[in-house]
Design a protein around this motif. Structure first.
Motif, PDB file in Angstrom:
ATOM      1  N   SER A 112       0.824  -1.207   0.000  1.00 39.33           N
ATOM      2  CA  SER A 112       0.000   0.000   0.000  1.00 39.33           C
ATOM      3  C   SER A 112       0.860   1.260   0.000  1.00 39.33           C
ATOM      4  CB  SER A 112      -0.935   0.000   1.213  1.00 39.33           C
ATOM      5  OG  SER A 112      -1.961  -0.961   1.066  1.00 39.33           O
ATOM      6  N   SER A 115       2.008   1.872  -3.391  1.00 39.17           N
ATOM      7  CA  SER A 115       0.879   2.297  -4.228  1.00 39.17           C
ATOM      8  C   SER A 115       0.476   3.733  -3.936  1.00 39.17           C
ATOM      9  CB  SER A 115      -0.324   1.367  -3.993  1.00 39.17           C
ATOM     10  OG  SER A 115      -0.008   0.031  -4.298  1.00 39.17           O
ATOM     11  N   TRP A 116       0.521   4.151  -2.662  1.00 40.42           N
ATOM     12  CA  TRP A 116       0.163   5.535  -2.311  1.00 40.42           C
ATOM     13  C   TRP A 116       1.117   6.518  -2.988  1.00 40.42           C
ATOM     14  CZ3 TRP A 116      -0.007   3.548   3.331  1.00 40.42           C
ATOM     15  CH2 TRP A 116      -1.255   2.942   3.565  1.00 40.42           C
ATOM     16  N   SER A 153      -3.574  -5.833  -1.560  1.00 39.76           N
ATOM     17  CA  SER A 153      -3.892  -4.801  -0.565  1.00 39.76           C
ATOM     18  C   SER A 153      -4.683  -3.656  -1.178  1.00 39.76           C
ATOM     19  CB  SER A 153      -2.600  -4.252   0.069  1.00 39.76           C
ATOM     20  OG  SER A 153      -2.889  -3.472   1.203  1.00 39.76           O
ATOM     21  N   THR A 157      -5.429   0.064   0.384  1.00 34.89           N
ATOM     22  CA  THR A 157      -4.754   1.134  -0.350  1.00 34.89           C
ATOM     23  C   THR A 157      -5.688   2.303  -0.601  1.00 34.89           C
ATOM     24  OG1 THR A 157      -3.179  -0.364  -1.426  1.00 34.89           O
ATOM     25  CG2 THR A 157      -3.612   1.740  -2.519  1.00 34.89           C
ATOM     26  N   PHE A 161      -5.862   5.789   1.772  1.00 33.33           N
ATOM     27  CA  PHE A 161      -5.146   6.799   0.985  1.00 33.33           C
ATOM     28  C   PHE A 161      -5.440   8.232   1.420  1.00 33.33           C
ATOM     29  CE2 PHE A 161      -4.783   9.388  -3.031  1.00 33.33           C
ATOM     30  CZ  PHE A 161      -3.405   9.494  -2.998  1.00 33.33           C
TER      31      PHE A 161
END
Length: 337
Positions: A112, A115-116, A153, A157, A161
């Motif tokens: 995550s 990804s953020w 995830s 995520t 976020f």
């Protein structure tokens, strides 16, 4: 960015609560007090951690940043996913064999977090309020999609976020507002009120705070979006309230704030062992205090130099600590002759 004692102090507090929350989790069923404590901690500890991660993502976009981030997060994820699978098999956990992108336990945070940062490529181009509104709407919407869950995830995520993005947008002067006397007084009211609500409210499904399940799985398919919005509001107020009491001055524990990733990735081996072999039991308040002490010892132990030296190759893909140790040993050998 130059290290700030406030942020390191906050990370030490939050990583302790992460460990403590995981240690007490097996004992929350059948005890209103333990369930209240566990749920109260979970209303803010990960949102606050994610907020701090976003605050330190302000350098995102520099040359080579993505490659460095992948090395820092994705490689340790793959390594520890394999290690945890093997460890779970050894201690007899039934879910030891899982897909590479179905994160074991706390490893979701690494995927995550990567990804953020990727989402920031798009969201930092938007106006502040528009970006936060879109992030919140995405977090609410994914709850209606049963296909988005624990794999990759994805659910966490998108749901978490907004906290990361809020940390990215806020500046240090905004956080300093929490240190006002009025903010501290209000924070106590918020923390006590929410604790009372949790205690006296009907059984609360902690899945709302874990953010890995759809509204259908949580039993609120129609009004899940409203419930998630209330969770966002609660978590934001709680995170701000707790951070208001974090000291700005350095102390004997501040240095540990630099080592929270080690504690986060390694504490699972101990906690899962405790659970697999029923090492502890909780019968009274003293037992809970004892578990808090155990959690603090875990944080201290996993932050120690020997642990950092041995685990650095797995977590940071570097051997600087080991090289320093070897160099120090050779220097000692030279002077002792």
């Amino acid at each position: 960015m130059e290290r700030n004692a406030f942020f390191d102090n906050a990370k030490v507090l939050l990583i302790f609560l992460v460990v403590f929350g995981h240690v007490i989790q097996p004992y929350i069923d059948g005890s209103t007090g333990m369930h209240t404590l566990y749920t109260w901690i979970y209303t803010f500890h990960m949102p606050a951690f994610i907020f701090l991660s976003g605050f330190f993502a302000k350098g995102f976009g520099d040359k080579g940043y993505i490659l460095k981030l992948a090395k820092k997060l994705l490689i340790p994820y793959i390594i520890f996913q394999l290690i945890y699978s093997s460890y779970y098999y050894v201690i007899g956990k039934s879910n030891w064999l899982t897909d590479m992108f179905y994160p074991h336990w706390s490893l979701w945070f690494l995927i995550s977090l990567f990804s953020w940062h990727m989402l920031l490529i798009l969201f930092k181009r938007l106006p502040v309020y528009a970006s936060l509104l879109v992030a919140i709407l995405l977090g609410i919407t994914v709850g209606y999609l049963a296909a988005i869950g624990h794999s990759f995830s994805l659910s966490r995520t998108f749901v978490f976020f907004p906290f990361f993005l809020l940390g990215y947008w806020l500046k240090e002067e905004h956080i300093l507002l929490l240190k006002r006397r009025s903010a501290k007084v209000l924070s106590v009211v918020v923390m006590v009120t929410i604790a009372i609500c949790i205690y006296f409210a009907p059984e609360i499904n902690t899945g709302w705070l874990l953010a890995s399940k759809s509204y259908f799985d949580l039993g609120m398919q129609e009004f899940g979006g409203v419930a998630r919005l209330l969770v966002y509001l609660t978590s934001t107020l709680m995170a701000a309230s707790v951070l208001a009491w974090v000291p700005f001055k350095r102390n004997s524990m501040t240095k540990l704030g630099e080592r929270t990733l080690y504690v986060y990735l390694l504490h699972g081996f101990l906690v899962q062992y405790f659970r697999a072999y029923d090492v502890f039991e909780v019968n009274n308040v003293l037992d809970v205090i004892g578990l808090a002490g155990v959690s603090m010892l875990i944080v201290l132990g996993l932050s120690s130099k020997p642990v950092l030296t041995m685990s650095q190759p797995l977590i940071e893909c570097k051997m600087t600590n080991m090289k320093k140790m070897v160099k120090s040993y050779r220097t000692y050998e030279t002077f002792s002759r």
